[in-house]
Scaffold this motif. Structure first.
Motif, PDB file in Angstrom:
ATOM      1  N   UNK A   1      32.315  39.453  25.861  1.00 47.27           N
ATOM      2  CA  UNK A   1      32.100  40.061  27.178  1.00 47.27           C
ATOM      3  C   UNK A   1      31.291  41.336  27.004  1.00 47.27           C
ATOM      4  N   UNK A   2      30.334  41.559  27.883  1.00 49.52           N
ATOM      5  CA  UNK A   2      29.434  42.696  27.770  1.00 49.52           C
ATOM      6  C   UNK A   2      29.898  43.910  28.553  1.00 49.52           C
ATOM      7  N   UNK A   3      29.617  45.081  27.991  1.00 56.35           N
ATOM      8  CA  UNK A   3      29.977  46.360  28.622  1.00 56.35           C
ATOM      9  C   UNK A   3      29.359  46.443  30.014  1.00 56.35           C
ATOM     10  N   UNK A   4      30.186  46.650  31.009  1.00 59.92           N
ATOM     11  CA  UNK A   4      29.824  46.782  32.423  1.00 59.92           C
ATOM     12  C   UNK A   4      29.342  45.486  33.067  1.00 59.92           C
ATOM     13  N   UNK A   5      29.511  44.346  32.382  1.00 59.38           N
ATOM     14  CA  UNK A   5      29.204  43.065  33.036  1.00 59.38           C
ATOM     15  C   UNK A   5      30.258  42.796  34.105  1.00 59.38           C
ATOM     16  N   UNK A   6      29.846  42.126  35.166  1.00 59.75           N
ATOM     17  CA  UNK A   6      30.769  41.733  36.228  1.00 59.75           C
ATOM     18  C   UNK A   6      30.922  40.225  36.156  1.00 59.75           C
ATOM     19  N   UNK A   7      32.154  39.764  36.283  1.00 61.41           N
ATOM     20  CA  UNK A   7      32.426  38.333  36.231  1.00 61.41           C
ATOM     21  C   UNK A   7      33.912  38.073  36.351  1.00 61.41           C
TER      22      UNK A   7
ATOM     23  N   UNK B   1      35.723  43.686  41.979  1.00 59.21           N
ATOM     24  CA  UNK B   1      36.828  43.949  42.894  1.00 59.21           C
ATOM     25  C   UNK B   1      36.933  42.932  44.007  1.00 59.21           C
ATOM     26  N   UNK B   2      35.847  42.224  44.290  1.00 59.42           N
ATOM     27  CA  UNK B   2      35.862  41.211  45.343  1.00 59.42           C
ATOM     28  C   UNK B   2      36.586  39.955  44.865  1.00 59.42           C
ATOM     29  N   UNK B   3      37.136  39.221  45.811  1.00 59.15           N
ATOM     30  CA  UNK B   3      37.771  37.939  45.519  1.00 59.15           C
ATOM     31  C   UNK B   3      36.894  36.852  46.097  1.00 59.15           C
ATOM     32  N   UNK B   4      36.596  35.867  45.260  1.00 59.33           N
ATOM     33  CA  UNK B   4      35.750  34.741  45.665  1.00 59.33           C
ATOM     34  C   UNK B   4      36.650  33.537  45.877  1.00 59.33           C
ATOM     35  N   UNK B   5      36.503  32.882  47.025  1.00 55.22           N
ATOM     36  CA  UNK B   5      37.244  31.650  47.303  1.00 55.22           C
ATOM     37  C   UNK B   5      36.373  30.484  46.830  1.00 55.22           C
ATOM     38  N   UNK B   6      36.906  29.703  45.898  1.00 53.49           N
ATOM     39  CA  UNK B   6      36.164  28.582  45.317  1.00 53.49           C
ATOM     40  C   UNK B   6      36.289  27.349  46.208  1.00 53.49           C
ATOM     41  N   UNK B   7      35.471  26.335  45.920  1.00 52.49           N
ATOM     42  CA  UNK B   7      35.475  25.105  46.727  1.00 52.49           C
ATOM     43  C   UNK B   7      36.830  24.407  46.683  1.00 52.49           C
ATOM     44  N   UNK B   8      37.589  24.571  45.600  1.00 52.08           N
ATOM     45  CA  UNK B   8      38.921  23.958  45.516  1.00 52.08           C
ATOM     46  C   UNK B   8      40.010  24.876  46.085  1.00 52.08           C
TER      47      UNK B   8
ATOM     48  N   UNK C   1      29.176  36.910  36.363  1.00 47.87           N
ATOM     49  CA  UNK C   1      29.004  36.543  37.755  1.00 47.87           C
ATOM     50  C   UNK C   1      27.675  35.812  37.940  1.00 47.87           C
ATOM     51  N   UNK C   2      27.709  34.623  38.530  1.00 45.51           N
ATOM     52  CA  UNK C   2      26.467  33.879  38.771  1.00 45.51           C
ATOM     53  C   UNK C   2      25.542  34.619  39.743  1.00 45.51           C
ATOM     54  N   UNK C   3      24.258  34.385  39.584  1.00 43.48           N
ATOM     55  CA  UNK C   3      23.255  35.046  40.423  1.00 43.48           C
ATOM     56  C   UNK C   3      23.484  34.771  41.906  1.00 43.48           C
ATOM     57  N   UNK C   4      23.959  33.580  42.236  1.00 44.58           N
ATOM     58  CA  UNK C   4      24.173  33.233  43.647  1.00 44.58           C
ATOM     59  C   UNK C   4      25.209  34.169  44.280  1.00 44.58           C
ATOM     60  N   UNK C   5      26.212  34.591  43.511  1.00 41.53           N
ATOM     61  CA  UNK C   5      27.203  35.539  44.038  1.00 41.53           C
ATOM     62  C   UNK C   5      26.610  36.929  44.163  1.00 41.53           C
ATOM     63  N   UNK C   6      25.773  37.310  43.191  1.00 40.00           N
ATOM     64  CA  UNK C   6      25.076  38.603  43.289  1.00 40.00           C
ATOM     65  C   UNK C   6      24.220  38.628  44.546  1.00 40.00           C
ATOM     66  N   UNK C   7      23.461  37.557  44.762  1.00 42.52           N
ATOM     67  CA  UNK C   7      22.578  37.466  45.932  1.00 42.52           C
ATOM     68  C   UNK C   7      23.358  37.526  47.236  1.00 42.52           C
ATOM     69  N   UNK C   8      24.615  37.035  47.203  1.00 44.20           N
ATOM     70  CA  UNK C   8      25.452  37.044  48.406  1.00 44.20           C
ATOM     71  C   UNK C   8      26.133  38.398  48.600  1.00 44.20           C
ATOM     72  N   UNK C   9      25.921  39.332  47.681  1.00 49.01           N
ATOM     73  CA  UNK C   9      26.457  40.683  47.839  1.00 49.01           C
ATOM     74  C   UNK C   9      27.824  40.918  47.222  1.00 49.01           C
ATOM     75  N   UNK C  10      28.313  39.968  46.425  1.00 50.62           N
ATOM     76  CA  UNK C  10      29.608  40.170  45.772  1.00 50.62           C
ATOM     77  C   UNK C  10      29.496  41.232  44.689  1.00 50.62           C
ATOM     78  N   UNK C  11      30.626  41.907  44.446  1.00 48.70           N
ATOM     79  CA  UNK C  11      30.667  42.960  43.421  1.00 48.70           C
ATOM     80  C   UNK C  11      32.056  42.977  42.791  1.00 48.70           C
TER      81      UNK C  11
ATOM     82  N   UNK D   1      39.000  36.674  41.036  1.00 54.66           N
ATOM     83  CA  UNK D   1      38.774  38.101  41.257  1.00 54.66           C
ATOM     84  C   UNK D   1      37.674  38.544  40.307  1.00 54.66           C
ATOM     85  N   UNK D   2      36.619  39.115  40.864  1.00 54.48           N
ATOM     86  CA  UNK D   2      35.528  39.624  40.047  1.00 54.48           C
ATOM     87  C   UNK D   2      35.926  40.977  39.475  1.00 54.48           C
ATOM     88  N   UNK D   3      35.638  41.175  38.212  1.00 53.83           N
ATOM     89  CA  UNK D   3      35.980  42.437  37.577  1.00 53.83           C
ATOM     90  C   UNK D   3      34.838  42.927  36.714  1.00 53.83           C
ATOM     91  N   UNK D   4      34.863  44.218  36.468  1.00 52.65           N
ATOM     92  CA  UNK D   4      33.847  44.852  35.631  1.00 52.65           C
ATOM     93  C   UNK D   4      34.460  45.085  34.256  1.00 52.65           C
TER      94      UNK D   4
END
Length: 135
Positions: free
Chosen positions: A37-43, A65-72, A53-63, A77-80
């Protein structure tokens, strides 16, 4: 992990330079086997694997601390990631590079788990002013 105020004097004056040298040695990645895991990476964590964190989530404005609801309908929870410098022998004065490791907080805490249990027990015992009775 932040240095506790009561332990600050145990670290050498050049600790910031030592800290940076260990991060650079690790190429700003967790040195725990198989982590990376990389220093200050978000995922998020998927089992023992950190997934950036996939680029599609970055593009959607996720950061972080946010919680992503998956298709299932599961939640992620995204963390730094913050890399910390671990003293393998739990001795802040011992700053030889072989005794230091750049670990993410997850793996640093896992490594220190038994040490924390022992020191927490001793701290509670001291605060309570109790003695150890023989069995």
């Amino acid at each position: 992990m932040p240095i506790k105020p009561e332990n600050r004097s145990r670290y050498p004056k050049d600790w910031p330079e030592i800290h940076l040298a260990i991060l650079e040695r690790a190429k700003y990645r967790c040195e725990w086997p198989g982590c990376g895991a990389g220093h200050h990476h978000v995922g998020y964590w998927r089992g023992e694997q950190f997934v950036r964190m996939p680029q599609v989530l970055k593009d959607a404005g996720y950061k972080a601390g946010d919680i992503v609801i998956c298709s299932d309908r599961s939640e992620l929870k995204l963390l730094r990631i913050v890399l910390t410098i671990a003293h393998k022998d739990h001795t802040p004065e011992h700053c030889h590079p072989d005794n230091l490791a750049a670990w993410c907080q997850r793996h640093h805490l896992a490594y220190d788990q038994e040490h924390h249990k022992t020191t927490a027990y001793m701290s509670r015992k001291q605060r309570a002013c109790t003695l150890e009775l023989p069995l």
